[in-house]
Design a protein around this motif. Structure first.
Motif, short mmCIF file in Angstrom:
data_model
loop_
_atom_site.label_atom_id
_atom_site.label_comp_id
_atom_site.label_asym_id
_atom_site.label_seq_id
_atom_site.Cartn_x
_atom_site.Cartn_y
_atom_site.Cartn_z
N GLU A 23 -21.10 17.77 45.29
CA GLU A 23 -19.86 18.36 45.82
C GLU A 23 -18.97 18.89 44.69
N ASP A 24 -18.94 18.17 43.57
CA ASP A 24 -18.16 18.67 42.42
C ASP A 24 -18.70 20.00 41.92
N ILE A 25 -20.01 20.12 41.85
CA ILE A 25 -20.61 21.37 41.38
C ILE A 25 -20.34 22.50 42.37
N ARG A 26 -20.42 22.18 43.66
CA ARG A 26 -20.16 23.20 44.68
C ARG A 26 -18.73 23.74 44.57
N GLN A 27 -17.78 22.85 44.31
CA GLN A 27 -16.40 23.29 44.15
C GLN A 27 -16.21 24.05 42.84
N ALA A 28 -16.86 23.58 41.78
CA ALA A 28 -16.73 24.25 40.49
C ALA A 28 -17.28 25.67 40.53
N LEU A 29 -18.38 25.86 41.24
CA LEU A 29 -18.99 27.19 41.34
C LEU A 29 -18.33 28.06 42.40
N GLY A 30 -17.44 27.48 43.18
CA GLY A 30 -16.77 28.24 44.23
C GLY A 30 -17.64 28.48 45.45
N LEU A 31 -18.71 27.68 45.62
CA LEU A 31 -19.62 27.88 46.74
C LEU A 31 -19.04 27.41 48.06
N ASN A 32 -17.92 26.69 48.01
CA ASN A 32 -17.27 26.26 49.24
C ASN A 32 -16.31 27.31 49.77
N LEU A 33 -16.15 28.40 49.05
CA LEU A 33 -15.27 29.48 49.48
C LEU A 33 -16.03 30.45 50.38
N PRO A 34 -15.31 31.27 51.15
CA PRO A 34 -15.99 32.31 51.96
C PRO A 34 -16.75 33.29 51.07
N ARG A 82 -12.85 35.06 34.25
CA ARG A 82 -12.69 33.99 35.25
C ARG A 82 -12.45 32.66 34.53
N ASP A 83 -11.92 31.72 35.30
CA ASP A 83 -11.73 30.36 34.79
C ASP A 83 -12.74 29.43 35.46
N PHE A 84 -13.44 28.65 34.64
CA PHE A 84 -14.35 27.63 35.11
C PHE A 84 -13.85 26.27 34.65
N PRO A 85 -14.32 25.18 35.28
CA PRO A 85 -13.89 23.85 34.84
C PRO A 85 -14.19 23.58 33.37
N THR A 86 -15.22 24.24 32.84
CA THR A 86 -15.58 24.03 31.43
C THR A 86 -14.82 24.93 30.47
N GLY A 87 -14.06 25.90 31.01
CA GLY A 87 -13.31 26.79 30.14
C GLY A 87 -13.17 28.17 30.73
N HIS A 88 -12.51 29.04 29.99
CA HIS A 88 -12.26 30.41 30.43
C HIS A 88 -13.43 31.30 30.03
N CYS A 89 -13.82 32.17 30.94
CA CYS A 89 -14.89 33.14 30.68
C CYS A 89 -14.24 34.52 30.56
N SER A 90 -14.25 35.07 29.35
CA SER A 90 -13.60 36.36 29.12
C SER A 90 -14.42 37.50 29.73
N ALA A 91 -13.72 38.59 30.03
CA ALA A 91 -14.39 39.77 30.59
C ALA A 91 -15.27 40.42 29.51
N PRO A 92 -16.41 40.94 29.90
CA PRO A 92 -17.02 40.92 31.23
C PRO A 92 -17.71 39.59 31.51
N GLY A 146 -25.30 25.67 31.03
CA GLY A 146 -23.84 25.53 31.10
C GLY A 146 -23.10 26.54 30.26
N ASP A 147 -23.81 27.42 29.54
CA ASP A 147 -23.17 28.44 28.71
C ASP A 147 -22.79 29.64 29.56
N MET A 148 -21.84 30.41 29.05
CA MET A 148 -21.45 31.63 29.74
C MET A 148 -22.58 32.66 29.60
N VAL A 149 -22.88 33.33 30.70
CA VAL A 149 -24.03 34.24 30.73
C VAL A 149 -23.85 35.39 29.76
N TRP A 150 -22.65 35.97 29.70
CA TRP A 150 -22.44 37.12 28.82
C TRP A 150 -22.64 36.74 27.35
N GLY A 151 -22.15 35.57 26.96
CA GLY A 151 -22.35 35.13 25.59
C GLY A 151 -23.82 34.90 25.26
#
Length: 325
Positions: free
Chosen positions: A49-60, A76-86, A95-100
């Motif tokens: 449930e924590d992961i579902r909320q962290a990923l935003g999967l409980n949202l529409p 975007r902001d994630f529980p582990t930190g901020h993800c800069s654009a893009p 657990g790393d940011m995909v763009w990095g």
């Protein structure tokens, strides 16, 4: 010309948005629990449930899509930190940011692509032009025969043979690896030499045959024969009139090849154990890392659209009729 570039750029941006939307709904809106994939086998209900909320999967779904698209532009902001654009999301597996992660792997693929392109354009197109200029001669026969033999090879066949001869048996070369050019230019050159040459060998055969056939076709055009009938030398007509027209099919294939290689030279990177974009895509599929897979797909789509625009601009430069239309 400027209006032509603007039209193509706007069309590419719209296409990239549609690809982003299709990619998102293909993965995220599909009937599957992605939180379970991120959580792993030994996962408690609370952790799930924590992961579902962290990923935003409980949202529409619409809200998830909005967060995904705005994250690409503004971050975007994630529980582990901020993800800069893009921001393309956070990897389920590492657990790393995909763009990095993509940017860490991109220099390897970029070196492989640009190095291979220089080799197969200079050698392949050059050999094809010489073969067409001296059609029917021994040079033409040798170039055509060698290109036909090399075109039958595959990277996964030629690569291990090269490694056995030059690395494992003789020790003339070190095991291929990527070293940043800013740290060790000579190590960067020698580490990527074998993969670059092996990949370029396959493409060189293709470009030799294509350049030869395209040039022969141009030499048979009426305006070229008219120029010859007016007394112009064969060499002058070859470089002044025929050469430019023969570049159109080469530019077309070059744009496709460069975009696909920058999106990931999968076979070459796996054969030589290089950590590039292609290997990253395979790792994402193996680990069922959906954000990483989506990020690599969008990254490859960007280069396909970019080189489509550059190819159209090259058309307009080569053929004035394209500018007029």
């Amino acid at each position: 010309m400027l209006q032509f570039i603007i039209r193509r750029t706007v069309g590419a941006l719209v296409t990239l948005f549609l690809i982003s939307a299709a990619t998102f709904f293909l993965f995220v809106a599909a009937p599957s629990d992605y939180a379970s994939l991120a959580c792993g086998k030994d996962c408690s209900p609370q952790r799930l449930e924590d992961i579902r909320q962290a990923l935003g999967l409980n949202l529409p779904i619409v809200q998830q899509f909005w967060d995904f698209m705005t994250g690409i532009v503004m971050g975007r902001d994630f529980p582990t930190g901020h993800c800069s654009a893009p921001c393309l999301g956070q990897s389920f597996y590492s657990g790393d940011m995909v763009w990095g992660t993509i940017m860490d792997r991109f220099p390897t693929t970029l070196t492989l692509t640009l190095g291979g392109a220089v080799v197969f354009l200079v050698v392949g197109v050059g050999a094809g032009m010489v073969a067409a200029f001296r059609r029917g001669s021994m040079v033409d026969k040798v170039a055509t025969g060698v290109s036909m033999v090399l075109s039958s090879f595959q990277i996964y066949f030629l690569g291990p043979i090269v490694l056995i001869i030059f690395v494992y048996s003789t020790g003339w070369m070190d095991n291929p690896q990527y070293v940043p050019i800013t740290q060790n230019p000579w190590g960067w050159f020698t580490g990527m030499l074998l993969p670059t040459l092996v990949m370029a060998t396959i493409f060189t055969a293709q470009y030799t045959r294509m350049a030869r056939s395209s040039m022969i076709e141009q030499l048979a055009e009426e305006h070229v024969r008219t120029a010859r009938a007016k007394g112009m030398s064969r060499k002058y007509v070859f470089f002044r009139y025929a050469w430019r027209g023969s570049m159109i099919p080469i530019v077309t294939v070059l744009g496709i090849d460069l975009s696909s290689m920058l999106g990931g030279a999968v076979v070459t990177e796996i054969t030589f154990s290089l950590q590039g974009i292609g290997r990253l895509a395979v790792d994402g599929a193996v680990h069922k890392d959906l954000p990483l897979t989506m990020g690599v797909m969008l990254f490859g789509a960007f280069f396909i659209l970019l080189f489509n625009i550059l190819t159209d601009i090259a058309y307009a430069w080569i053929d004035p009729r394209v500018r007029l239309s």
